[in-house]
Design a protein around this motif. Structure first.
Motif, PDB file in Angstrom:
ATOM      1  N   ARG A  71      -4.499  19.067   6.320  1.00 34.05           N
ATOM      2  CA  ARG A  71      -4.128  18.795   4.934  1.00 34.05           C
ATOM      3  C   ARG A  71      -2.908  17.896   4.867  1.00 34.05           C
ATOM      4  NH1 ARG A  71       0.220  21.603   3.127  1.00 34.05           N
ATOM      5  NH2 ARG A  71       0.924  23.417   4.316  1.00 34.05           N
ATOM      6  N   GLY A  72      -2.828  17.101   3.811  1.00 32.78           N
ATOM      7  CA  GLY A  72      -1.677  16.243   3.609  1.00 32.78           C
ATOM      8  C   GLY A  72      -0.439  17.041   3.253  1.00 32.78           C
ATOM      9  N   GLU A  73       0.716  16.522   3.612  1.00 36.21           N
ATOM     10  CA  GLU A  73       1.964  17.224   3.323  1.00 36.21           C
ATOM     11  C   GLU A  73       2.373  17.037   1.862  1.00 36.21           C
ATOM     12  OE1 GLU A  73       4.417  17.379   7.495  1.00 36.21           O
ATOM     13  OE2 GLU A  73       4.467  15.495   6.387  1.00 36.21           O
ATOM     14  N   THR A  74       2.921  18.072   1.286  1.00 37.48           N
ATOM     15  CA  THR A  74       3.401  18.042  -0.085  1.00 37.48           C
ATOM     16  C   THR A  74       4.926  18.006  -0.097  1.00 37.48           C
ATOM     17  OG1 THR A  74       3.530  20.463  -0.230  1.00 37.48           O
ATOM     18  CG2 THR A  74       1.402  19.430  -0.775  1.00 37.48           C
ATOM     19  N   GLU A  75       5.496  17.815  -1.288  1.00 41.32           N
ATOM     20  CA  GLU A  75       6.959  17.869  -1.403  1.00 41.32           C
ATOM     21  C   GLU A  75       7.470  19.246  -1.004  1.00 41.32           C
ATOM     22  OE1 GLU A  75       8.480  16.613  -5.132  1.00 41.32           O
ATOM     23  OE2 GLU A  75       7.457  14.667  -5.085  1.00 41.32           O
ATOM     24  N   TYR A 119       9.176   9.443   7.955  1.00 36.75           N
ATOM     25  CA  TYR A 119      10.116   8.338   7.750  1.00 36.75           C
ATOM     26  C   TYR A 119      10.382   8.154   6.255  1.00 36.75           C
ATOM     27  CZ  TYR A 119      12.428   3.906   8.700  1.00 36.75           C
ATOM     28  OH  TYR A 119      13.357   2.911   8.810  1.00 36.75           O
ATOM     29  N   ASN A 120      11.663   8.025   5.918  1.00 39.39           N
ATOM     30  CA  ASN A 120      12.093   7.923   4.520  1.00 39.39           C
ATOM     31  C   ASN A 120      11.614   9.107   3.687  1.00 39.39           C
ATOM     32  OD1 ASN A 120      13.723   5.723   4.618  1.00 39.39           O
ATOM     33  ND2 ASN A 120      12.314   4.297   3.665  1.00 39.39           N
ATOM     34  N   TYR A 121      11.417  10.221   4.374  1.00 42.05           N
ATOM     35  CA  TYR A 121      11.015  11.478   3.724  1.00 42.05           C
ATOM     36  C   TYR A 121       9.682  11.356   2.989  1.00 42.05           C
ATOM     37  CZ  TYR A 121      12.956  16.151   3.433  1.00 42.05           C
ATOM     38  OH  TYR A 121      13.221  17.487   3.640  1.00 42.05           O
ATOM     39  N   ILE A 122       8.741  10.657   3.633  1.00 43.59           N
ATOM     40  CA  ILE A 122       7.392  10.520   3.099  1.00 43.59           C
ATOM     41  C   ILE A 122       6.495  11.554   3.769  1.00 43.59           C
ATOM     42  CG2 ILE A 122       5.391   8.985   2.898  1.00 43.59           C
ATOM     43  CD1 ILE A 122       7.757   8.160   1.174  1.00 43.59           C
ATOM     44  N   GLY A 123       5.702  12.248   3.002  1.00 41.12           N
ATOM     45  CA  GLY A 123       4.781  13.225   3.563  1.00 41.12           C
ATOM     46  C   GLY A 123       3.660  12.560   4.336  1.00 41.12           C
ATOM     47  N   VAL A 182       0.840  -1.195   0.000  1.00 36.00           N
ATOM     48  CA  VAL A 182       0.000   0.000   0.000  1.00 36.00           C
ATOM     49  C   VAL A 182       0.879   1.250   0.000  1.00 36.00           C
ATOM     50  CG1 VAL A 182      -1.964  -1.106   1.145  1.00 36.00           C
ATOM     51  CG2 VAL A 182      -0.160  -0.054   2.534  1.00 36.00           C
ATOM     52  N   ASP A 183       0.235   2.393  -0.231  1.00 34.80           N
ATOM     53  CA  ASP A 183       0.965   3.652  -0.369  1.00 34.80           C
ATOM     54  C   ASP A 183       1.160   4.364   0.964  1.00 34.80           C
ATOM     55  OD1 ASP A 183      -1.711   4.181  -0.029  1.00 34.80           O
ATOM     56  OD2 ASP A 183      -1.783   5.845  -1.449  1.00 34.80           O
ATOM     57  N   GLY A 184       1.411   3.627   2.009  1.00 32.11           N
ATOM     58  CA  GLY A 184       1.670   4.194   3.334  1.00 32.11           C
ATOM     59  C   GLY A 184       2.473   3.175   4.115  1.00 32.11           C
ATOM     60  N   GLY A 185       2.263   3.138   5.425  1.00 31.05           N
ATOM     61  CA  GLY A 185       2.979   2.146   6.228  1.00 31.05           C
ATOM     62  C   GLY A 185       3.424   2.712   7.553  1.00 31.05           C
ATOM     63  N   MET A 186       4.660   2.414   7.935  1.00 31.08           N
ATOM     64  CA  MET A 186       5.129   2.749   9.272  1.00 31.08           C
ATOM     65  C   MET A 186       5.295   4.252   9.490  1.00 31.08           C
ATOM     66  SD  MET A 186       8.962   1.161   8.846  1.00 31.08           S
ATOM     67  CE  MET A 186       9.409   1.387  10.564  1.00 31.08           C
ATOM     68  N   SER A 187       5.233   5.048   8.439  1.00 27.29           N
ATOM     69  CA  SER A 187       5.277   6.493   8.630  1.00 27.29           C
ATOM     70  C   SER A 187       3.947   7.024   9.152  1.00 27.29           C
ATOM     71  CB  SER A 187       5.643   7.209   7.322  1.00 27.29           C
ATOM     72  OG  SER A 187       4.678   6.949   6.321  1.00 27.29           O
ATOM     73  N   ASP A 188       2.837   6.382   8.787  1.00 26.53           N
ATOM     74  CA  ASP A 188       1.536   6.832   9.285  1.00 26.53           C
ATOM     75  C   ASP A 188       0.978   5.934  10.377  1.00 26.53           C
ATOM     76  OD1 ASP A 188      -0.424   4.770   7.899  1.00 26.53           O
ATOM     77  OD2 ASP A 188       0.905   5.470   6.312  1.00 26.53           O
ATOM     78  N   ASN A 189       1.523   4.739  10.567  1.00 26.92           N
ATOM     79  CA  ASN A 189       1.115   3.859  11.671  1.00 26.92           C
ATOM     80  C   ASN A 189       2.333   3.085  12.145  1.00 26.92           C
ATOM     81  OD1 ASN A 189      -0.041   2.155  13.515  1.00 26.92           O
ATOM     82  ND2 ASN A 189      -1.623   1.364  12.156  1.00 26.92           N
ATOM     83  N   ALA A 190       2.966   3.605  13.190  1.00 28.32           N
ATOM     84  CA  ALA A 190       4.185   2.979  13.709  1.00 28.32           C
ATOM     85  C   ALA A 190       3.884   1.843  14.683  1.00 28.32           C
ATOM     86  CB  ALA A 190       5.047   4.026  14.403  1.00 28.32           C
ATOM     87  N   ARG A 191       2.629   1.671  15.087  1.00 28.90           N
ATOM     88  CA  ARG A 191       2.318   0.732  16.163  1.00 28.90           C
ATOM     89  C   ARG A 191       2.637  -0.733  15.817  1.00 28.90           C
ATOM     90  NH1 ARG A 191      -2.273  -0.074  18.082  1.00 28.90           N
ATOM     91  NH2 ARG A 191      -1.705  -0.186  20.281  1.00 28.90           N
ATOM     92  N   PRO A 192       2.357  -1.221  14.606  1.00 34.70           N
ATOM     93  CA  PRO A 192       2.746  -2.610  14.315  1.00 34.70           C
ATOM     94  C   PRO A 192       4.256  -2.839  14.433  1.00 34.70           C
ATOM     95  CG  PRO A 192       1.102  -1.886  12.748  1.00 34.70           C
ATOM     96  CD  PRO A 192       1.524  -0.663  13.525  1.00 34.70           C
ATOM     97  N   ALA A 193       5.062  -1.878  13.980  1.00 36.28           N
ATOM     98  CA  ALA A 193       6.517  -2.025  14.059  1.00 36.28           C
ATOM     99  C   ALA A 193       7.010  -1.881  15.491  1.00 36.28           C
ATOM    100  CB  ALA A 193       7.198  -0.993  13.160  1.00 36.28           C
ATOM    101  N   LEU A 194       6.407  -0.970  16.260  1.00 35.20           N
ATOM    102  CA  LEU A 194       6.867  -0.711  17.624  1.00 35.20           C
ATOM    103  C   LEU A 194       6.381  -1.754  18.613  1.00 35.20           C
ATOM    104  CD1 LEU A 194       6.407   3.165  17.939  1.00 35.20           C
ATOM    105  CD2 LEU A 194       8.545   1.905  17.683  1.00 35.20           C
ATOM    106  N   TYR A 195       5.102  -2.144  18.503  1.00 37.26           N
ATOM    107  CA  TYR A 195       4.473  -2.970  19.534  1.00 37.26           C
ATOM    108  C   TYR A 195       3.886  -4.278  19.014  1.00 37.26           C
ATOM    109  CZ  TYR A 195       4.117   1.926  21.063  1.00 37.26           C
ATOM    110  OH  TYR A 195       4.368   3.238  21.328  1.00 37.26           O
ATOM    111  N   GLU A 196       4.107  -4.591  17.733  1.00 39.43           N
ATOM    112  CA  GLU A 196       3.461  -5.752  17.113  1.00 39.43           C
ATOM    113  C   GLU A 196       1.940  -5.654  17.227  1.00 39.43           C
ATOM    114  OE1 GLU A 196       5.145  -9.301  18.757  1.00 39.43           O
ATOM    115  OE2 GLU A 196       7.116  -8.950  17.869  1.00 39.43           O
TER     116      GLU A 196
END
Length: 229
Positions: free
Chosen positions: A210-214, A189-193, A111-125
């Motif tokens: 609003r979402g972040e832009t470049e 993270y990884n410079y993702i908006g 998908v077009d997101g991940g740990m930058s918008d939801n860190a909980r799976p990586a941090l806490y499983e």
């Protein structure tokens, strides 16, 4: 929660020796259902049991009943939010189980997101569930793992769930119960908006963050001054 309240009452009694302490804050931590396997206790039941514990504890310790405060943020906002992703590449991988005696197919759905918008799976499983949001499908279910776009082994949005077997690039994927500790923990993270936040009520939607832009990501870069001579 009852045990926590009982222990804090002992501290509360010690504090009363120094003067009036009219309020006892018992914090939060009330659970929500992140997946169908979760069965959190109803708030009313928790409140009743905590009230009984506090009343009995105050009587035993010989102290007056304080005003009891709580911080129930997650139980209010957690289930009120969901995250919408767009599906990218999908890939079937053969995995082993039962001491490598058996194999099964797991479909990875990017998908077009991940740990930058939801860190909980990586941090806490932390566990989440997903559903296709843009259409109805009667395809046979497939075991999937939803992965993010950040090129990290821990970048997992949903560890294991079933989606229709025809899930394909371009589908919208909804991950429920992301209203708490997702946007507030989001990063570049990884410079993702960071994504936008949209409020929806009675069929109407409006952007509240609003979402972040470049341009946003580059706005803090200092101007380059070339070396002369």
């Amino acid at each position: 929660f009852a045990e926590s309240a009982a222990r804090l009452l002992a501290v509360h009694r010690e504090l009363l020796a120094g003067g009036d302490v009219p309020e006892l804050n018992l914090g939060g931590g009330f659970g929500i259902a992140y997946t169908a396997a979760d069965d959190p206790a109803p708030i009313g039941e928790l409140a009743q049991r905590i009230a009984e514990t506090v009343a009995a504890g105050c009587e035993e310790l010989g102290i007056p009943l304080p005003v009891v405060a709580f911080e129930p943020g997650r139980s209010i906002i957690g289930t009120a939010g969901l995250t919408l992703y767009t599906v990218g590449t999908t890939k079937d991988v053969l995995v082993s189980y039962q001491d490598d005696a058996e194999t099964a197919v797991r479909r990875y759905v990017s998908v077009d997101g991940g740990m930058s918008d939801n860190a909980r799976p990586a941090l806490y499983e932390a566990q989440y569930s997903a559903r296709i949001a843009n259409r109805v499908s009667d395809a046979e279910p497939a075991l999937v793992r939803v992965a993010g776009k950040h090129c990290e082994s821990g970048d997992i949005v949903v560890d294991a769930d079933y989606l229709p077997g025809d899930v394909a690039p371009g589908d919208l994927l909804a991950v429920a119960a992301t209203g708490a500790y997702c946007w507030s923990l989001a990063s570049n993270y990884n410079y993702i908006g960071r994504p936008a936040v949209v409020a929806v009520r009675d069929g109407s939607a409006r952007v509240i963050v609003r979402g972040e832009t470049e341009e946003d990501l580059l706005a803090r870069d200092a101007a380059y001054e070339g070396v002369k001579g």
